[in-house]
Design a protein around this motif. Structure first.
Motif, mmCIF file in Angstrom:
data_model
loop_
_atom_site.group_PDB
_atom_site.id
_atom_site.type_symbol
_atom_site.label_atom_id
_atom_site.label_comp_id
_atom_site.label_asym_id
_atom_site.label_seq_id
_atom_site.Cartn_x
_atom_site.Cartn_y
_atom_site.Cartn_z
ATOM 1 N N MET A 78 27.139 -5.364 -43.630
ATOM 2 C CA MET A 78 26.539 -4.673 -44.773
ATOM 3 C C MET A 78 25.323 -3.860 -44.324
ATOM 4 S SD MET A 78 24.985 -8.125 -46.549
ATOM 5 C CE MET A 78 24.202 -7.380 -47.968
ATOM 6 N N GLY A 79 25.292 -2.607 -44.749
ATOM 7 C CA GLY A 79 24.169 -1.731 -44.461
ATOM 8 C C GLY A 79 24.196 -1.063 -43.101
ATOM 9 N N THR A 80 25.144 -1.443 -42.239
ATOM 10 C CA THR A 80 25.151 -0.916 -40.876
ATOM 11 C C THR A 80 25.348 0.598 -40.851
ATOM 12 O OG1 THR A 80 25.987 -3.000 -40.004
ATOM 13 C CG2 THR A 80 26.260 -1.062 -38.615
ATOM 14 N N ASP A 81 26.306 1.098 -41.640
ATOM 15 C CA ASP A 81 26.562 2.542 -41.634
ATOM 16 C C ASP A 81 25.380 3.318 -42.208
ATOM 17 O OD1 ASP A 81 27.045 1.514 -44.158
ATOM 18 O OD2 ASP A 81 28.923 2.589 -44.486
ATOM 19 N N LEU A 82 24.692 2.735 -43.193
ATOM 20 C CA LEU A 82 23.504 3.395 -43.745
ATOM 21 C C LEU A 82 22.402 3.479 -42.688
ATOM 22 C CD1 LEU A 82 23.309 1.630 -47.226
ATOM 23 C CD2 LEU A 82 24.058 3.972 -46.782
ATOM 24 N N SER A 83 22.225 2.373 -41.957
ATOM 25 C CA SER A 83 21.198 2.324 -40.921
ATOM 26 C C SER A 83 21.463 3.337 -39.813
ATOM 27 C CB SER A 83 21.132 0.907 -40.344
ATOM 28 O OG SER A 83 20.125 0.806 -39.382
ATOM 29 N N GLN A 84 22.738 3.488 -39.447
ATOM 30 C CA GLN A 84 23.093 4.425 -38.395
ATOM 31 C C GLN A 84 22.923 5.873 -38.845
ATOM 32 O OE1 GLN A 84 27.090 3.086 -37.634
ATOM 33 N NE2 GLN A 84 26.450 1.596 -36.074
ATOM 34 N N ALA A 85 23.107 6.120 -40.137
ATOM 35 C CA ALA A 85 23.109 7.501 -40.636
ATOM 36 C C ALA A 85 21.741 7.994 -41.103
ATOM 37 C CB ALA A 85 24.114 7.639 -41.783
ATOM 38 N N PHE A 86 20.870 7.071 -41.562
ATOM 39 C CA PHE A 86 19.662 7.524 -42.240
ATOM 40 C C PHE A 86 18.422 6.751 -41.787
ATOM 41 C CE2 PHE A 86 23.109 7.987 -45.475
ATOM 42 C CZ PHE A 86 23.128 9.380 -45.553
ATOM 43 N N ALA A 87 17.384 7.491 -41.396
ATOM 44 C CA ALA A 87 16.115 6.860 -41.027
ATOM 45 C C ALA A 87 15.505 6.119 -42.210
ATOM 46 C CB ALA A 87 15.143 7.923 -40.522
ATOM 47 N N ALA A 88 15.696 6.631 -43.418
ATOM 48 C CA ALA A 88 15.129 5.984 -44.606
ATOM 49 C C ALA A 88 15.687 4.576 -44.790
ATOM 50 C CB ALA A 88 15.416 6.824 -45.851
ATOM 51 N N VAL A 130 18.733 3.422 -52.392
ATOM 52 C CA VAL A 130 17.772 4.145 -53.231
ATOM 53 C C VAL A 130 16.842 5.007 -52.373
ATOM 54 C CG1 VAL A 130 15.825 3.876 -54.820
ATOM 55 C CG2 VAL A 130 17.872 2.465 -55.110
ATOM 56 N N ALA A 131 16.387 4.458 -51.247
ATOM 57 C CA ALA A 131 15.502 5.217 -50.362
ATOM 58 C C ALA A 131 16.187 6.476 -49.844
ATOM 59 C CB ALA A 131 15.049 4.341 -49.196
ATOM 60 N N VAL A 132 17.456 6.358 -49.506
ATOM 61 C CA VAL A 132 18.200 7.526 -49.017
ATOM 62 C C VAL A 132 18.371 8.546 -50.138
ATOM 63 C CG1 VAL A 132 20.410 8.316 -48.098
ATOM 64 C CG2 VAL A 132 19.359 6.236 -47.179
ATOM 65 N N LEU A 133 18.712 8.078 -51.325
ATOM 66 C CA LEU A 133 18.869 8.988 -52.465
ATOM 67 C C LEU A 133 17.584 9.774 -52.708
ATOM 68 C CD1 LEU A 133 20.804 6.714 -55.011
ATOM 69 C CD2 LEU A 133 21.684 8.782 -53.924
ATOM 70 N N GLU A 134 16.451 9.069 -52.665
ATOM 71 C CA GLU A 134 15.182 9.734 -52.981
ATOM 72 C C GLU A 134 14.719 10.637 -51.843
ATOM 73 O OE1 GLU A 134 12.973 7.137 -56.317
ATOM 74 O OE2 GLU A 134 12.564 6.472 -54.257
ATOM 75 N N ALA A 175 28.979 8.498 -47.141
ATOM 76 C CA ALA A 175 29.833 9.472 -47.830
ATOM 77 C C ALA A 175 29.642 9.393 -49.340
ATOM 78 C CB ALA A 175 31.302 9.240 -47.453
ATOM 79 N N ASP A 176 29.533 8.175 -49.868
ATOM 80 C CA ASP A 176 29.283 7.996 -51.323
ATOM 81 C C ASP A 176 28.004 8.724 -51.719
ATOM 82 O OD1 ASP A 176 31.483 6.267 -51.544
ATOM 83 O OD2 ASP A 176 30.257 4.459 -51.378
ATOM 84 N N ILE A 177 26.955 8.481 -50.925
ATOM 85 C CA ILE A 177 25.645 9.025 -51.261
ATOM 86 C C ILE A 177 25.634 10.542 -51.170
ATOM 87 C CG2 ILE A 177 23.221 9.104 -50.528
ATOM 88 C CD1 ILE A 177 23.609 6.143 -49.615
ATOM 89 N N GLU A 178 26.240 11.073 -50.106
ATOM 90 C CA GLU A 178 26.265 12.526 -49.941
ATOM 91 C C GLU A 178 27.052 13.206 -51.046
ATOM 92 O OE1 GLU A 178 27.715 12.674 -45.943
ATOM 93 O OE2 GLU A 178 25.762 12.193 -45.074
ATOM 94 N N ALA A 179 28.170 12.600 -51.441
ATOM 95 C CA ALA A 179 28.957 13.165 -52.536
ATOM 96 C C ALA A 179 28.179 13.119 -53.843
ATOM 97 C CB ALA A 179 30.276 12.412 -52.671
ATOM 98 N N PHE A 180 27.478 12.019 -54.069
ATOM 99 C CA PHE A 180 26.699 11.857 -55.286
ATOM 100 C C PHE A 180 25.583 12.900 -55.371
ATOM 101 C CE2 PHE A 180 22.905 10.047 -57.356
ATOM 102 C CZ PHE A 180 23.415 9.766 -58.612
#
Length: 313
Positions: free
Chosen positions: A17-27, A73-77, A304-309
């Protein structure tokens, strides 16, 4: 604004959980680092690599789920350049997800949320000796007949509805024998299926009172600000913004019924059309249309979810 952000509860955790987010985004990495530092624990490594037997422990699963939600949320903002209040009119969380919702809305610092959830998990586990309590999902039954089944099944022990999830899904909690009796009593009232859940303690019933007392003491020491958008509280199924009242509801929530079906219906009454689930899994976004077929559920848990959103928000 026709969108609310919602945050998952226990059961949505999984190794990786969260691994792909960590790899993709500094936030996202910054959130995981903040949680690790606040707990003095390498929780992010446990989330990435397991073992699952440690991740599912309540004291680890609760802050881990909050961490992933806050990473989203951090990535979204930060990536989207949009504050939460411009993306959602309300926030709500299922059980521990209420802490994630408060952190997302700026009412609670991430570090404080992590420490509170660690304590919450430890206190819930200590409240009832392993093996004495249980929880069960009842499928194909609504709240009132499930409550009647619990009354019939109690026989001097504790058993109560813990979660009214909607769509004919109700969870009961209490002493193990009483929960098993409640399954049979529910079947006599039309329940299609009842199954014990793989949980370590009977959450959201009065057996959790020692944990509620521990959270009351802990919350007295933690600053809570007014959320930037209203919180839909589990035990009220209505919005709340006053910090003192929010703390009281967080204490009541430990032993109280998670009124998720009514919370979703309340958000609809306030003009919400879409629930965007921020964090691990897709439990809440999957429940939406079962509660109200005119509402939509959206899961935001991968890059991908976040970028599409963000392209459509």
């Amino acid at each position: 604004m026709s969108r609310a952000f919602v945050f998952p509860g226990q059961g949505s955790q999984a190794v990786g959980m969260g691994t792909d987010l960590s790899q993709a985004f500094a936030a996202a990495r910054e959130v995981f680092q903040e949680v690790d530092e606040s707990l003095k624990q390498n929780l992010s490594k446990l989330m990435r690599e397991g073992p699952e037997s440690d991740l599912v422990l309540t004291e680890n699963a609760q802050p881990a789920l909050m961490a992933v939600s806050m990473a989203v949320v951090a990535v979204l903002e930060k990536e989207g350049g949009r504050p939460l209040a411009s993306l959602a009119s309300h926030v709500a969380g299922h059980s521990l997800g209420e802490y994630s919702a408060l952190a997302a809305a700026g009412a609670l610092k991430i570090a404080d949320a992590a420490r509170l959830l660690k304590l919450r998990g430890q206190s819930m586990q200590k409240a009832v000796p392993v093996g004495e309590g249980a929880m069960a999902a009842l499928l194909g039954i609504e709240l009132e007949p499930a409550q009647e089944a619990c009354k019939e099944a109690a026989q001097g022990e504790v058993v109560a509805v813990a979660n009214d999830n909607g769509g004919g899904q109700v969870v009961v909690s209490g002493h193990k024998a009483a929960v098993e009796r409640a399954i049979e009593a529910a079947k006599a009232r039309g329940c299609k299926r009842g199954m014990l859940l793989p949980v370590s303690a009977p959450f959201h019933c009065r057996l959790m009172q020692p944990a509620a007392d521990a959270m009351a003491r802990a919350l007295e020491t933690v600053p809570l600000a007014t959320p930037r958008v209203p919180l839909i509280a589990n035990v009220l199924a209505a919005e709340i913004t006053e910090p003192g009242a929010i703390k009281q509801r967080l204490v009541e929530q430990v032993t109280g019924l998670v009124r998720w079906r009514e919370s979703v219906q309340y958000m609809k009454s306030q003009g919400v059309e879409t629930l965007a689930e921020c964090g691990a899994g897709k439990v809440l976004s999957g429940l939406v249309r079962r509660i109200d077929k005119d509402m939509n559920g959206l899961a935001l848990n991968t890059p991908a979810d976040i970028e599409a959103f963000l392209k459509t928000a």
